[in-house]
Structure formats: structure tokens, C-alpha cells
Scaffold this motif. Structure first.
Motif, PDB file in Angstrom:
ATOM      1  N   GLY A 144       0.789  -1.225   0.000  1.00 44.67           N
ATOM      2  CA  GLY A 144       0.000   0.000   0.000  1.00 44.67           C
ATOM      3  C   GLY A 144       0.817   1.269   0.000  1.00 44.67           C
ATOM      4  O   GLY A 144       1.917   1.326   0.559  1.00 44.67           O
ATOM      5  N   CYS A 145       0.274   2.266  -0.665  1.00 43.24           N
ATOM      6  CA  CYS A 145       0.876   3.593  -0.692  1.00 43.24           C
ATOM      7  C   CYS A 145      -0.169   4.571  -1.199  1.00 43.24           C
ATOM      8  O   CYS A 145      -0.783   4.317  -2.248  1.00 43.24           O
ATOM      9  N   PRO A 146      -0.364   5.691  -0.500  1.00 41.29           N
ATOM     10  CA  PRO A 146      -1.350   6.660  -0.958  1.00 41.29           C
ATOM     11  C   PRO A 146      -0.814   7.620  -2.016  1.00 41.29           C
ATOM     12  O   PRO A 146      -1.588   8.406  -2.567  1.00 41.29           O
ATOM     13  N   LEU A 147       0.486   7.558  -2.298  1.00 42.58           N
ATOM     14  CA  LEU A 147       1.040   8.432  -3.323  1.00 42.58           C
ATOM     15  C   LEU A 147       0.779   7.832  -4.712  1.00 42.58           C
ATOM     16  O   LEU A 147       0.452   6.656  -4.841  1.00 42.58           O
ATOM     17  N   ARG A 148       0.982   8.645  -5.718  1.00 44.80           N
ATOM     18  CA  ARG A 148       0.780   8.195  -7.099  1.00 44.80           C
ATOM     19  C   ARG A 148       1.916   8.718  -7.975  1.00 44.80           C
ATOM     20  O   ARG A 148       1.681   9.466  -8.937  1.00 44.80           O
ATOM     21  N   CYS A 149       3.114   8.326  -7.665  1.00 41.92           N
ATOM     22  CA  CYS A 149       4.256   8.777  -8.463  1.00 41.92           C
ATOM     23  C   CYS A 149       4.096   8.301  -9.901  1.00 41.92           C
ATOM     24  O   CYS A 149       3.745   7.135 -10.132  1.00 41.92           O
ATOM     25  N   THR A 150       4.381   9.175 -10.821  1.00 46.17           N
ATOM     26  CA  THR A 150       4.131   8.859 -12.238  1.00 46.17           C
ATOM     27  C   THR A 150       4.946   7.666 -12.708  1.00 46.17           C
ATOM     28  O   THR A 150       4.497   6.902 -13.562  1.00 46.17           O
ATOM     29  N   TRP A 151       6.154   7.507 -12.155  1.00 47.73           N
ATOM     30  CA  TRP A 151       7.034   6.434 -12.614  1.00 47.73           C
ATOM     31  C   TRP A 151       7.172   5.336 -11.575  1.00 47.73           C
ATOM     32  O   TRP A 151       8.187   4.606 -11.555  1.00 47.73           O
ATOM     33  N   CYS A 152       6.176   5.178 -10.725  1.00 48.12           N
ATOM     34  CA  CYS A 152       6.235   4.155  -9.675  1.00 48.12           C
ATOM     35  C   CYS A 152       6.584   2.786 -10.263  1.00 48.12           C
ATOM     36  O   CYS A 152       5.929   2.316 -11.195  1.00 48.12           O
ATOM     37  N   ASP A 153       7.614   2.158  -9.702  1.00 46.53           N
ATOM     38  CA  ASP A 153       8.012   0.832 -10.201  1.00 46.53           C
ATOM     39  C   ASP A 153       7.513  -0.277  -9.282  1.00 46.53           C
ATOM     40  O   ASP A 153       7.914  -1.429  -9.424  1.00 46.53           O
ATOM     41  N   THR A 154       6.671   0.062  -8.317  1.00 42.02           N
ATOM     42  CA  THR A 154       6.085  -0.955  -7.439  1.00 42.02           C
ATOM     43  C   THR A 154       4.572  -0.793  -7.411  1.00 42.02           C
ATOM     44  O   THR A 154       3.948  -0.868  -6.362  1.00 42.02           O
ATOM     45  N   GLU A 155       3.994  -0.555  -8.587  1.00 40.41           N
ATOM     46  CA  GLU A 155       2.556  -0.290  -8.644  1.00 40.41           C
ATOM     47  C   GLU A 155       1.748  -1.458  -8.081  1.00 40.41           C
ATOM     48  O   GLU A 155       0.726  -1.251  -7.414  1.00 40.41           O
TER      49      GLU A 155
ATOM     50  N   VAL B  76       2.544  -3.338  -5.680  1.00 41.67           N
ATOM     51  CA  VAL B  76       2.618  -3.234  -4.218  1.00 41.67           C
ATOM     52  C   VAL B  76       1.699  -2.123  -3.724  1.00 41.67           C
ATOM     53  O   VAL B  76       1.025  -2.235  -2.702  1.00 41.67           O
ATOM     54  N   ARG B  77       1.665  -1.051  -4.508  1.00 41.50           N
ATOM     55  CA  ARG B  77       0.880   0.123  -4.107  1.00 41.50           C
ATOM     56  C   ARG B  77      -0.601  -0.205  -4.036  1.00 41.50           C
ATOM     57  O   ARG B  77      -1.321   0.316  -3.186  1.00 41.50           O
ATOM     58  N   THR B  78      -1.064  -1.063  -4.919  1.00 40.60           N
ATOM     59  CA  THR B  78      -2.497  -1.303  -5.018  1.00 40.60           C
ATOM     60  C   THR B  78      -2.946  -2.631  -4.397  1.00 40.60           C
ATOM     61  O   THR B  78      -4.133  -2.837  -4.191  1.00 40.60           O
TER      62      THR B  78
ATOM     63  N   GLY C 248       8.334  -0.287   1.016  1.00 41.17           N
ATOM     64  CA  GLY C 248       6.976  -0.422   0.520  1.00 41.17           C
ATOM     65  C   GLY C 248       6.974  -0.409  -0.993  1.00 41.17           C
ATOM     66  O   GLY C 248       8.001  -0.735  -1.616  1.00 41.17           O
ATOM     67  N   GLY C 249       5.896   0.149  -1.541  1.00 39.59           N
ATOM     68  CA  GLY C 249       4.847   0.987  -0.969  1.00 39.59           C
ATOM     69  C   GLY C 249       5.415   2.114  -0.115  1.00 39.59           C
ATOM     70  O   GLY C 249       6.553   2.523  -0.261  1.00 39.59           O
ATOM     71  N   GLU C 250       4.570   2.582   0.766  1.00 39.71           N
ATOM     72  CA  GLU C 250       4.990   3.561   1.760  1.00 39.71           C
ATOM     73  C   GLU C 250       4.725   2.942   3.121  1.00 39.71           C
ATOM     74  O   GLU C 250       3.565   2.906   3.584  1.00 39.71           O
TER      75      GLU C 250
ATOM     76  N   THR D  77      11.383   5.442   3.175  1.00 43.92           N
ATOM     77  CA  THR D  77      10.116   6.166   3.183  1.00 43.92           C
ATOM     78  C   THR D  77      10.186   7.327   2.207  1.00 43.92           C
ATOM     79  O   THR D  77      11.268   7.877   1.950  1.00 43.92           O
ATOM     80  N   SER D  78       9.026   7.701   1.712  1.00 41.70           N
ATOM     81  CA  SER D  78       8.964   8.804   0.753  1.00 41.70           C
ATOM     82  C   SER D  78       9.128  10.172   1.406  1.00 41.70           C
ATOM     83  O   SER D  78       9.312  11.164   0.703  1.00 41.70           O
ATOM     84  N   GLY D  79       9.001  10.239   2.718  1.00 43.59           N
ATOM     85  CA  GLY D  79       9.030  11.528   3.393  1.00 43.59           C
ATOM     86  C   GLY D  79       7.674  12.206   3.414  1.00 43.59           C
ATOM     87  O   GLY D  79       7.546  13.337   3.883  1.00 43.59           O
TER      88      GLY D  79
ATOM     89  N   VAL E  88      13.227  11.286  -1.358  1.00 45.63           N
ATOM     90  CA  VAL E  88      12.479  12.512  -1.658  1.00 45.63           C
ATOM     91  C   VAL E  88      11.977  12.474  -3.097  1.00 45.63           C
ATOM     92  O   VAL E  88      12.752  12.284  -4.034  1.00 45.63           O
ATOM     93  N   LYS E  89      10.679  12.634  -3.251  1.00 40.50           N
ATOM     94  CA  LYS E  89      10.071  12.550  -4.586  1.00 40.50           C
ATOM     95  C   LYS E  89      10.207  13.883  -5.312  1.00 40.50           C
ATOM     96  O   LYS E  89       9.704  14.904  -4.843  1.00 40.50           O
ATOM     97  N   PRO E  90      10.849  13.876  -6.470  1.00 38.10           N
ATOM     98  CA  PRO E  90      11.092  15.127  -7.209  1.00 38.10           C
ATOM     99  C   PRO E  90       9.900  15.497  -8.085  1.00 38.10           C
ATOM    100  O   PRO E  90       8.927  14.754  -8.169  1.00 38.10           O
TER     101      PRO E  90
HETATM  102  S1  SF4 Z   1       7.222   5.261  -6.003  1.00 39.18           S
HETATM  103 FE1  SF4 Z   1       6.956   4.739  -3.826  1.00 39.18          FE
HETATM  104  S2  SF4 Z   1       6.008   6.552  -2.935  1.00 39.18           S
HETATM  105 FE2  SF4 Z   1       5.710   6.698  -5.154  1.00 39.18          FE
HETATM  106  S3  SF4 Z   1       3.700   5.755  -5.564  1.00 39.18           S
HETATM  107 FE3  SF4 Z   1       5.248   4.157  -5.817  1.00 39.18          FE
HETATM  108  S4  SF4 Z   1       5.348   3.163  -3.819  1.00 39.18           S
HETATM  109 FE4  SF4 Z   1       4.339   5.133  -3.501  1.00 39.18          FE
END
Ligand code: SF4
Length: 209
Positions: free
Chosen positions: A30-41, A43-45, A72-74, A99-101, A118-120
Motif C-alpha cells: 500500500g501507498c497513498p502516493l501516485r508517483c508517475t514512474w512508480c516501479d512498485t505499482e 505493491v501500491r495497489t 513499501g509501498g509507503e 520512506t517517501s518523506g 524525496v520525490k522530485p
Molecule cells: S514510487 Fe513509492 S512513494 Fe511513489 S507511488 Fe510508488 S510506492 Fe508510492
């Protein structure tokens, strides 16, 4: 306390000052963020597998490795994360938290080594950064900037420039599909960021469940 765990696996520590060392990874779902290039999608969902803190300790112990990273995720999106971190420290492991911070670090035990990724701007989530988290960081902690382009790099420099007394390690990594590592190397040298080190994503080279 029950945690939602995506996977527990043994691999090489990737983007940190401990890069190259064997490490057990506890990946929370799980992760509430939505990074455009997330490579663990996935895991996030994904809901993850319910595990108690004791269950996780048993699974980690099976790998007989002194270094453990909770990621994670976060991971801090789960209420049970601080309890898990405390239990791993009490069991004698060297514990890293990736952690994403985007969540406050006040509940993180002081003996946990924080790696704040830190997410840019290219992530679309840079506004989620809790800047007060930098006050919690000290020797033994790390700040990582995974950058896709020059705009991201300049954003990282701006953050670092606002923290002149930083005591934590500083890491830069390129998103390999977006940025040539040699370009990032040249930017770092030209900017003369003397306390920063360039890293490549070693953890993508090996993965053993
Ligand atoms: S890159 Fe990390 S912080 Fe960003 S959406 Fe994916 S799991 Fe979440």
C-alpha cells in the motif's frame, strides 16, 4: 497489531550507503502516493498478506541476515509500522526504513536508520514532502534523490541548499529508463555537491524469496 505485507525477501541492499550488502527486505503493501514512474505499482495497489509483528520476525529470522530494510509501498502509511520497527531493533537487527518523506517521522524509533526517498517534480508528488522530517535526520540517516531529468536535479539542489547544516548522507540515483547515469555524474561534479554520492539500483540485480 496486524500488518499488510506484500513480500519478505533476501537480496542486495540497493540505493543506500550500505549498497551491495545482503539485506532482508520487508515490503509492506500500500501507498497513498501516485508517483508517475512508480516501479512498485502492484505493491501500491495490492492488499498484501495479513501478518502479525511476530510473524514478520519469524520470516525475517529465516534469512539469518543482520541487516533488515522495511520498505513499501509507503511503510509509514500503516499504523503498525512503528511497532514493527521497534520489534526489529529490539531483536538486534540493524534496521533501515525506506520512506517517501510524505509521512511524519515522529513515531519512528531513534535507532532506525531512515532513508528518505524525496520525490522530485517528475513524480508529481513533490508537494507531499513533510519538510519537518529533515529535523529528525542525523548521522546514520540518508536522503535519496532519484531523478529523471535536470529539473529534478535542480529541485534536489534547491532542497539541499536550504539545509546547509545537513548531517545525513546524500544519495543521487538516475531513473535508468529516463536518465543516463553519466549525465547525472557530470551534473553532480559540476555542481560540486561534495557530500553526495551517485548510485545505481543494485537491488534490481538479485531477488530471492
Ligand atoms: S514510487 Fe513509492 S512513494 Fe511513489 S507511488 Fe510508488 S510506492 Fe508510492
Amino acid at each position: 497489531m496486524t500488518l499488510a505485507v506484500q513480500e519478505i525477501f533476501f537480496s542486495l541492499q540497493g540505493e543506500s550507503t550500505r549498497a551491495g550488502l545482503p539485506c532482508v527486505f520487508v515490503r509492506l503493501a500500500g501507498c497513498p502516493l501516485r508517483c508517475t514512474w512508480c516501479d512498485t505499482e502492484a505493491v501500491r495497489t495490492a492488499p498484501g498478506r495479513p501478518m502479525s509483528v511476530d510473524d514478520v520476525l519469524v520470516a525475517v529470522a529465516a534469512h539469518a541476515c543482520p541487516l533488515v530494510e522495511v520498505t513499501g509501498g509507503e511503510p509509514l502509511a500503516q499504523d503498525g509500522a512503528p511497532e514493527l520497527l521497534r520489534a526489529l531493533c529490539d531483536a538486534g537487527y540493524t534496521v533501515l526504513l525506506e520512506t517517501s518523506g510524505a509521512f511524519g517521522l515522529s513515531g519512528v524509533p531513534a535507532d532506525v536508520h531512515v532513508i528518505m526517498d524525496v520525490k522530485p517534480p517528475s513524480s508529481g508528488e513533490q508537494a507531499r514532502l513533510v519538510r519537518a522530517n529533515f529535523d529528525r535526520l542525523g548521522p546514520g540517516d540518508e536522503v535519496k534523490f532519484v531523478v529523471a531529468d535536470r529539473f529534478d536535479f535542480d529541485y534536489a539542489l534547491e532542497i539541499l541548499g536550504g539545509l546547509p547544516d545537513r548531517r545525513f548522507a546524500v544519495l543521487f540515483s538516475p531513473i535508468l529508463s529516463r536518465l543516463d547515469p553519466s549525465a547525472l555524474a557530470q551534473w553532480l561534479l559540476a555542481a560540486r555537491v561534495m557530500d553526495a554520492r551517485l548510485q545505481i539500483q543494485l537491488h534490481k540485480l538479485g531477488h530471492f524469496a
